[in-house]
Design a protein around this motif. Structure first.
Motif, PDB file in Angstrom:
ATOM      1  N   GLU A   1       0.829  -1.208   0.000  1.00  0.00           N
ATOM      2  CA  GLU A   1       0.000   0.000   0.000  1.00  0.00           C
ATOM      3  C   GLU A   1       0.866   1.263   0.000  1.00  0.00           C
ATOM      4  O   GLU A   1       0.579   2.225  -0.714  1.00  0.00           O
ATOM      5  CB  GLU A   1      -0.943   0.004   1.196  1.00  0.00           C
ATOM      6  CG  GLU A   1      -1.866   1.190   1.233  1.00  0.00           C
ATOM      7  CD  GLU A   1      -2.752   1.317   0.006  1.00  0.00           C
ATOM      8  OE1 GLU A   1      -3.034   2.469  -0.401  1.00  0.00           O
ATOM      9  OE2 GLU A   1      -3.155   0.291  -0.561  1.00  0.00           O
TER      10      GLU A   1
ATOM     11  N   GLY B   1       2.244   1.684  -3.453  1.00  0.00           N
ATOM     12  CA  GLY B   1       1.185   2.171  -4.336  1.00  0.00           C
ATOM     13  C   GLY B   1       0.937   3.662  -4.169  1.00  0.00           C
ATOM     14  O   GLY B   1       0.779   4.394  -5.154  1.00  0.00           O
ATOM     15  N   LYS B   2       0.920   4.139  -2.932  1.00  0.00           N
ATOM     16  CA  LYS B   2       0.733   5.572  -2.675  1.00  0.00           C
ATOM     17  C   LYS B   2       1.887   6.384  -3.253  1.00  0.00           C
ATOM     18  O   LYS B   2       1.673   7.436  -3.851  1.00  0.00           O
ATOM     19  CB  LYS B   2       0.612   5.837  -1.176  1.00  0.00           C
ATOM     20  CG  LYS B   2      -0.715   5.441  -0.597  1.00  0.00           C
ATOM     21  CD  LYS B   2      -0.768   5.745   0.889  1.00  0.00           C
ATOM     22  CE  LYS B   2      -2.068   5.280   1.493  1.00  0.00           C
ATOM     23  NZ  LYS B   2      -2.126   5.560   2.937  1.00  0.00           N
TER      24      LYS B   2
ATOM     25  N   ARG C   1       1.523   6.479  -7.044  1.00  0.00           N
ATOM     26  CA  ARG C   1       0.439   7.378  -7.457  1.00  0.00           C
ATOM     27  C   ARG C   1       0.851   8.839  -7.314  1.00  0.00           C
ATOM     28  O   ARG C   1       0.555   9.668  -8.176  1.00  0.00           O
ATOM     29  CB  ARG C   1      -0.825   7.091  -6.647  1.00  0.00           C
ATOM     30  CG  ARG C   1      -1.531   5.815  -7.084  1.00  0.00           C
ATOM     31  CD  ARG C   1      -2.883   5.653  -6.418  1.00  0.00           C
ATOM     32  NE  ARG C   1      -2.809   5.466  -4.979  1.00  0.00           N
ATOM     33  CZ  ARG C   1      -2.606   4.299  -4.372  1.00  0.00           C
ATOM     34  NH1 ARG C   1      -2.453   3.209  -5.088  1.00  0.00           N
ATOM     35  NH2 ARG C   1      -2.566   4.230  -3.062  1.00  0.00           N
TER      36      ARG C   1
ATOM     37  N   ARG D   1       3.246   9.619 -10.153  1.00  0.00           N
ATOM     38  CA  ARG D   1       2.513   9.748 -11.409  1.00  0.00           C
ATOM     39  C   ARG D   1       1.787  11.100 -11.471  1.00  0.00           C
ATOM     40  O   ARG D   1       1.802  11.766 -12.496  1.00  0.00           O
ATOM     41  CB  ARG D   1       1.511   8.625 -11.573  1.00  0.00           C
ATOM     42  CG  ARG D   1       0.751   8.716 -12.888  1.00  0.00           C
ATOM     43  CD  ARG D   1      -0.201   7.573 -13.074  1.00  0.00           C
ATOM     44  NE  ARG D   1       0.586   6.350 -13.261  1.00  0.00           N
ATOM     45  CZ  ARG D   1       0.131   5.140 -13.051  1.00  0.00           C
ATOM     46  NH1 ARG D   1      -1.098   4.961 -12.635  1.00  0.00           N
ATOM     47  NH2 ARG D   1       0.896   4.094 -13.261  1.00  0.00           N
ATOM     48  N   ALA D   2       1.201  11.520 -10.360  1.00  0.00           N
ATOM     49  CA  ALA D   2       0.530  12.820 -10.312  1.00  0.00           C
ATOM     50  C   ALA D   2       1.544  13.941 -10.514  1.00  0.00           C
ATOM     51  O   ALA D   2       1.259  14.940 -11.189  1.00  0.00           O
ATOM     52  CB  ALA D   2      -0.197  12.991  -8.987  1.00  0.00           C
TER      53      ALA D   2
ATOM     54  N   ASP E   1       2.364  14.019 -14.223  1.00  0.00           N
ATOM     55  CA  ASP E   1       1.259  14.558 -14.992  1.00  0.00           C
ATOM     56  C   ASP E   1       1.159  16.077 -14.867  1.00  0.00           C
ATOM     57  O   ASP E   1       0.750  16.753 -15.795  1.00  0.00           O
ATOM     58  CB  ASP E   1      -0.070  13.925 -14.561  1.00  0.00           C
ATOM     59  CG  ASP E   1      -0.185  12.485 -14.998  1.00  0.00           C
ATOM     60  OD1 ASP E   1       0.583  12.066 -15.883  1.00  0.00           O
ATOM     61  OD2 ASP E   1      -1.031  11.772 -14.435  1.00  0.00           O
TER      62      ASP E   1
END
Length: 63
Positions: free
Chosen positions: A44, A47-48, A51, A54-55, A58
């Protein structure tokens, strides 16, 4: 449920779509198995972090 089965289902996303009985047995395994609890916590956190990265990518200005 064995550790190998639990880890496979957790990482492949099969536990999200699993039925009530399978989620129950996965939860029971996680309660009893310290290694799988640690793995799930670390998974977890990873994964955080991914993410968030990735943000960040972006939102980065394009060259």
């Amino acid at each position: 449920m064995t550790c190998k089965e639990y880890i496979f289902k957790l990482t492949s996303g099969q536990l999200v779509d699993a039925g009530l009985i399978e989620r129950f047995w996965a939860g029971q395994h996680r309660l009893m198995c310290r290694r799988c609890r640690t793995f799930a916590t670390n998974d977890e956190k990873l994964g955080k972090a991914l993410r968030a990265y990735r943000a960040h990518l972006d939102g980065a200005p394009k060259e």
